[in-house]
Design an enzyme around this catalytic site. Structure first.
Site, PDB file in Angstrom:
ATOM      1  CG  ASN A  16     104.263 117.420   7.898  1.00  0.00           C
ATOM      2  OD1 ASN A  16     103.902 117.940   6.852  1.00  0.00           O
ATOM      3  ND2 ASN A  16     103.410 116.950   8.783  1.00  0.00           N
ATOM      4  CG  ASP A  17     111.847 116.644   9.382  1.00  0.00           C
ATOM      5  OD1 ASP A  17     112.394 117.457   8.604  1.00  0.00           O
ATOM      6  OD2 ASP A  17     112.318 116.339  10.489  1.00  0.00           O
ATOM      7  CB  ILE A  18     110.867 113.896   3.163  1.00  0.00           C
ATOM      8  CG1 ILE A  18     109.491 113.288   3.447  1.00  0.00           C
ATOM      9  CG2 ILE A  18     111.702 113.001   2.256  1.00  0.00           C
ATOM     10  CD1 ILE A  18     109.510 111.976   4.194  1.00  0.00           C
TER      11      ILE A  18
END
Length: 164
Positions: A16-18
């Site tokens: 969820n935070d690439i």
């Protein structure tokens, strides 16, 4: 990174935070994915946080639309930066509040998100998919429809086949 995402996704975990800031490099290990603070189970659906420039288009309709295809989108956006096709969004693009994007009454946030997605679409179309395998993979990572977007394991397999 594609093999790391492939592994996470087989374990039913979504990062969820690439983004570039969550990828480090070690000469011994290569690229290393860090910061699992907002990772969720693939079945949880709703993740809070992250950076708006790496959110997939499907997020606009619902913040619950952050799954494995969204991780691939984030990697595709990151690779646009790595390939020199865009500047680092955190430094070159205005910011908007993610939680306001799905609220149709918050026109400013939605407009900023749509403008950003439009600029990514333009850069996607400029990729040389025929002459450059990496650009072809990034093109497929930035497919608007999550069902049509290449999966992390497909990216990893394509890269392994290219080096073998």
């Amino acid at each position: 990174m594609s093999s790391a995402l492939s592994y996470l996704h087989t374990q039913k975990v979504v990062h969820n935070d690439i983004k570039p800031g969550n990828i480090t490099y070690s000469p011994e290990r290569g690229a290393v994915l860090i910061d699992f603070e907002i990772a969720t189970s693939a079945t949880d659906g709703l993740a809070r946080g992250g950076m708006p420039w790496y959110l997939p288009p499907e997020f606009v309709n619902s913040p619950k639309n952050r799954g494995a295809p969204g991780d691939v989108w984030g990697l595709g956006t990151t690779l646009l930066y790595v390939l020199g096709k865009i500047g680092l969004p955190e430094k070159t693009v205005g910011v908007w509040l993610m939680h306001e994007v799905a609220d149709r009454r918050k026109k400013e946030a939605r407009e900023k998100m749509f403008n950003w997605l439009d600029s990514v679409a333009v850069k996607r179309q400029e990729l040389d998919c025929n002459m450059d395998r990496a650009q072809g993979l990034v093109y497929r990572m930035l497919e608007n429809e999550p069902e049509s977007r290449i999966r992390a394991e497909q990216v990893s397999a394509a890269l392994n086949n290219a080096s073998g």
